[in-house]
Design an enzyme around this catalytic site. Structure first.
Site, PDB file in Angstrom:
ATOM      1  CE1 TYR A  19       1.227   0.882   4.286  1.00  0.00           C
ATOM      2  CE2 TYR A  19       0.878  -1.483   4.239  1.00  0.00           C
ATOM      3  CZ  TYR A  19       1.425  -0.364   4.834  1.00  0.00           C
ATOM      4  OH  TYR A  19       2.187  -0.498   5.958  1.00  0.00           O
ATOM      5  N   GLY A  20       2.164   1.136   0.070  1.00  0.00           N
ATOM      6  CA  GLY A  20       3.018   2.320   0.223  1.00  0.00           C
ATOM      7  C   GLY A  20       4.213   2.304  -0.696  1.00  0.00           C
ATOM      8  CB  THR A  21       7.811   2.883   0.054  1.00  0.00           C
ATOM      9  OG1 THR A  21       8.047   1.806   0.951  1.00  0.00           O
ATOM     10  CG2 THR A  21       7.529   4.177   0.822  1.00  0.00           C
ATOM     11  CG  LEU A  22       7.424  -2.668  -0.576  1.00  0.00           C
ATOM     12  CD1 LEU A  22       6.916  -3.745   0.379  1.00  0.00           C
ATOM     13  CD2 LEU A  22       8.690  -3.127  -1.284  1.00  0.00           C
ATOM     14  CD  GLU A  94       7.900  -3.069   4.481  1.00  0.00           C
ATOM     15  OE1 GLU A  94       8.149  -2.105   5.235  1.00  0.00           O
ATOM     16  OE2 GLU A  94       7.337  -2.922   3.392  1.00  0.00           O
TER      17      GLU A  94
END
Length: 181
Positions: A19-22, A94
């Site tokens: 949902y983010g930086t990936l 992570e």
């Protein structure tokens, strides 16, 4: 494309919701590109959480999904099938061992279809997640977008005197025993 019972070269793939930086086009996506190149990951499609969750940015513009089902929004993201070897690399990025994030089950709906999938997502660790949500005024976003990524600071450019987890506990106002172990 079916998301149930996904098989890869290395056996059954674990479904990971990002949902983010990936996500594609964001700062940590090159890791997923590398995993796709070594056949340790496959892009399954865009999706959205079935349950509402808080999504906030913390220190250094790092996005956090917070495990408070029913609060927040349905969050847009991406679904990947990942091998055990790929999962190890994602867990390392992570900070799962240092209690930065924790992998927890999540249900997602695939974009453009009625298909749903049981996956896992990296949530803010339970020891500070709710505190971060409160610190952010219990106001979250529906999607981590390109404007949010402008505030993101890569780990090698952050302060070196403390771990991000220690800084997070200070930010939310409590430091439990054992942090930094």
């Amino acid at each position: 494309m079916s998301v149930a019972g996904t098989e890869g070269d290395g056996g059954t793939l674990r479904l990971i919701y990002t949902y983010g930086t990936l996500k594609k086009g964001f700062p940590n996506h090159p890791l997923l590109e590398d995993l796709i190149g070594t056949k340790d990951a496959v892009f399954m499609g865009s999706c959205e959480t079935r349950e509402r969750y808080p999504l906030v940015c913390g220190l250094y513009g790092v996005p956090y999904l917070i495990h408070l089902p029913g609060s927040g929004h349905h969050i847009k993201g991406e679904l990947y099938g990942v091998t055990r070897r790929g999962l190890t690399q994602l867990d390392e990025l992570e900070g799962v061992r240092m209690r930065h994030y924790e992998r927890r089950p999540i249900r997602v709906a695939m974009e453009g279809s009625a298909e749903e999938a049981e996956a896992e997502a990296y949530f803010a660790h339970r020891s500070y997640g709710e505190g971060l949500w409160k610190k952010r005024g219990e106001a979250g976003m529906k999607e981590y977008g390109s404007e949010n990524a402008l505030d993101y600071v890569k780990s090698e450019q952050r302060t070196k005197d403390k771990s991000l987890v220690e800084e997070l506990f200070e930010f939310v106002g409590s430091v439990p025993a054992g942090v930094g172990d």
